[in-house]
Design a protein around this motif. Structure first.
Motif, PDB file in Angstrom:
ATOM      1  N   SER A  11       3.042  10.862   2.359  1.00  0.00           N
ATOM      2  CA  SER A  11       4.182  11.231   1.528  1.00  0.00           C
ATOM      3  C   SER A  11       4.324  10.169   0.451  1.00  0.00           C
ATOM      4  CB  SER A  11       5.462  11.263   2.372  1.00  0.00           C
ATOM      5  OG  SER A  11       6.594  11.135   1.519  1.00  0.00           O
ATOM      6  N   LYS A  13       6.983   9.682  -1.062  1.00  0.00           N
ATOM      7  CA  LYS A  13       8.414   9.337  -1.112  1.00  0.00           C
ATOM      8  C   LYS A  13       8.893   9.499  -2.562  1.00  0.00           C
ATOM      9  CE  LYS A  13       7.896   6.632   3.048  1.00  0.00           C
ATOM     10  NZ  LYS A  13       8.439   5.624   3.935  1.00  0.00           N
ATOM     11  N   HIS A  98      12.937  12.555   8.389  1.00  0.00           N
ATOM     12  CA  HIS A  98      12.427  11.181   8.226  1.00  0.00           C
ATOM     13  C   HIS A  98      13.576  10.190   8.427  1.00  0.00           C
ATOM     14  CE1 HIS A  98      10.801   7.563   6.398  1.00  0.00           C
ATOM     15  NE2 HIS A  98       9.602   8.090   6.582  1.00  0.00           N
ATOM     16  N   GLU A 174       7.423   7.775  14.127  1.00  0.00           N
ATOM     17  CA  GLU A 174       7.493   6.687  13.151  1.00  0.00           C
ATOM     18  C   GLU A 174       8.599   5.723  13.562  1.00  0.00           C
ATOM     19  OE1 GLU A 174       5.720   8.250   9.149  1.00  0.00           O
ATOM     20  OE2 GLU A 174       7.875   8.219   9.111  1.00  0.00           O
ATOM     21  N   ILE A 179       8.333   0.925   9.622  1.00  0.00           N
ATOM     22  CA  ILE A 179       8.206   1.656   8.356  1.00  0.00           C
ATOM     23  C   ILE A 179       8.510   0.780   7.150  1.00  0.00           C
ATOM     24  CG2 ILE A 179       9.235   3.500   6.974  1.00  0.00           C
ATOM     25  CD1 ILE A 179       9.726   5.058   9.522  1.00  0.00           C
ATOM     26  N   GLY A 213       3.928   4.514  10.151  1.00  0.00           N
ATOM     27  CA  GLY A 213       4.650   3.241  10.049  1.00  0.00           C
ATOM     28  C   GLY A 213       3.670   2.095   9.926  1.00  0.00           C
ATOM     29  N   SER A 214       3.531   1.549   8.677  1.00  0.00           N
ATOM     30  CA  SER A 214       2.630   0.421   8.406  1.00  0.00           C
ATOM     31  C   SER A 214       1.181   0.689   8.806  1.00  0.00           C
ATOM     32  CB  SER A 214       3.143  -0.858   9.074  1.00  0.00           C
ATOM     33  OG  SER A 214       4.278  -1.353   8.393  1.00  0.00           O
ATOM     34  N   VAL A 215       0.756   1.943   8.652  1.00  0.00           N
ATOM     35  CA  VAL A 215      -0.667   2.246   8.858  1.00  0.00           C
ATOM     36  C   VAL A 215      -1.444   1.715   7.654  1.00  0.00           C
ATOM     37  CG1 VAL A 215      -2.393   4.087   9.021  1.00  0.00           C
ATOM     38  CG2 VAL A 215      -0.193   4.316  10.221  1.00  0.00           C
ATOM     39  N   PHE A 233       0.406   9.504   9.639  1.00  0.00           N
ATOM     40  CA  PHE A 233       1.273   9.843   8.515  1.00  0.00           C
ATOM     41  C   PHE A 233       1.553   8.538   7.775  1.00  0.00           C
ATOM     42  CE2 PHE A 233       5.584  11.687   7.075  1.00  0.00           C
ATOM     43  CZ  PHE A 233       4.999  12.194   5.928  1.00  0.00           C
ATOM     44  N   VAL A 234       1.132   8.480   6.533  1.00  0.00           N
ATOM     45  CA  VAL A 234       1.004   7.195   5.847  1.00  0.00           C
ATOM     46  C   VAL A 234       1.825   7.159   4.566  1.00  0.00           C
ATOM     47  CG1 VAL A 234      -0.671   5.518   4.997  1.00  0.00           C
ATOM     48  CG2 VAL A 234      -1.379   7.217   6.701  1.00  0.00           C
ATOM     49  N   GLY A 235       2.455   6.014   4.318  1.00  0.00           N
ATOM     50  CA  GLY A 235       3.156   5.790   3.064  1.00  0.00           C
ATOM     51  C   GLY A 235       2.318   4.907   2.158  1.00  0.00           C
ATOM     52  N   ARG A 236       2.743   3.633   2.063  1.00  0.00           N
ATOM     53  CA  ARG A 236       2.209   2.711   1.057  1.00  0.00           C
ATOM     54  C   ARG A 236       0.685   2.645   0.972  1.00  0.00           C
ATOM     55  NH1 ARG A 236       4.534  -1.990   3.816  1.00  0.00           N
ATOM     56  NH2 ARG A 236       4.405  -0.427   5.479  1.00  0.00           N
TER      57      ARG A 236
HETATM   58  O1  LIG Z   1       6.286   8.628   5.454  1.00  0.00           O
HETATM   59  C1  LIG Z   1       5.635   7.649   5.817  1.00  0.00           C
HETATM   60  C2  LIG Z   1       6.185   6.597   6.615  1.00  0.00           C
HETATM   61  O2  LIG Z   1       7.533   6.411   6.411  1.00  0.00           O
HETATM   62  C3  LIG Z   1       5.376   5.335   6.665  1.00  0.00           C
HETATM   63  O3  LIG Z   1       5.549   4.516   5.546  1.00  0.00           O
HETATM   64  P1  LIG Z   1       4.648   3.205   5.407  1.00  0.00           P
HETATM   65  O4  LIG Z   1       3.232   3.625   5.724  1.00  0.00           O
HETATM   66  O5  LIG Z   1       4.804   2.771   3.991  1.00  0.00           O
HETATM   67  O6  LIG Z   1       5.164   2.213   6.406  1.00  0.00           O
END
Ligand SMILES: O=C[C@H](O)COP(=O)(O)O
Length: 259
Positions: A11, A13, A98, A174, A179, A213-215, A233-236
């Protein structure tokens, strides 16, 4: 023994313009070709870019999704987006609950349940996020907390994996403490008990249970080896398309090793 495909997605975000999102999708499409063996990739851009990203990925092995949707099909809900509207813009996945929405936008177990019902009714895939705070983790309450959230999200729904109903749903575990930029990178043993419990309770009833979460590309293989983890499921770490491609390669290697 056959293994289910891994779900690996990101995502954005509240990040990226339409042009940036489309550039990301275009690069992803050209790199992926026919797809990643053993992996189902998905991208959840901001709603402003969803239609264009979905068009850019039409026919490609990447699903698109939306970060939130209302439970009503339409009406006087200023600022909201309905599931049919998200589907019209190309979404096949709807992220629900979320922790950032639970913390800042009054999302509750009750609204999560309403949204799950709407998403399933319209034939899309709900991606239900769950996870405990640092305080709950510290006092050893993670399993109980997460199971209660997921039970509430799917209350009254039935079905088995592969069914048209609940079997299409995805769960993303998550932990809130993991996160985002202030999150702590989890050790596999930190998240293993919740994944074990989710696999036991829900593994045969839903389409997959993801970890988020912090993947990073550096810890993804270890996290995929946690029993019960069926994707990431990955963010940054995936906001740069090269990072996402690297994570997909980790997923492909893991799927290959499990085949
Ligand atoms: O939607 C993804 C999660 O909130 C993880 O975010 P993150 O990978 O930046 O920690």
């Amino acid at each position: 023994m056959t293994h289910r495909p891994l779900w690996i997605g990101t995502s954005f975000k509240m990040n990226k313009t339409r042009a940036q999102s489309v550039a990301y999708a275009t690069r992803l499409r050209s790199e992926l070709g026919g797809g990643v063996p053993g992996v189902r990739a998905f991208v959840i851009p901001p709603a402003t870019a969803l239609a264009e990203v979905s068009l850019a990925l039409e026919g490609a092995p990447v699903r698109t999704g939306v970060q939130n949707a209302h439970w009503a099909d339409g009406g006087a809900w200023t600022g909201e987006l309905s599931v049919p509207q998200a589907a019209d813009a190309g979404a096949r996945i709807v992220e629900i609950g979320h922790s950032e929405r639970r913390a800042h936008f009054a999302e509750t177990d009750g609204t999560v349940r309403l949204k799950v019902g709407a998403v399933l009714r319209h034939g899309l895939t709900p991606l239900v996020c769950c996870g405990e705070s640092a305080e709950v983790f510290a006092r050893g309450g993670s399993v109980e907390h997460v199971l209660r959230q997921v039970e509430a999200a799917f209350a009254g729904l039935s079905g088995t994996r592969g069914d048209e109903g609940l079997g299409r749903a995805l769960i993303a575990y998550e932990p809130v403490w993991a996160i985002g930029e202030h999150g702590r990178e989890p050790r596999p043993e930190d998240v293993a008990p919740v994944h074990e419990a989710l696999a036991a309770e829900w593994g045969d009833r839903v389409g997959g249970v993801l970890y988020g979460g912090s993947v990073t590309p550096g810890n993804a293989a270890d996290l995929l080896r946690v029993p019960g983890v069926g994707g990431l499921f990955v963010g940054r770490a995936a906001w740069d398309v090269e990072g996402f491609l690297e994570l997909l390669r980790v997923g492909r290697r893991h799927a290959g090793a499990m085949a």
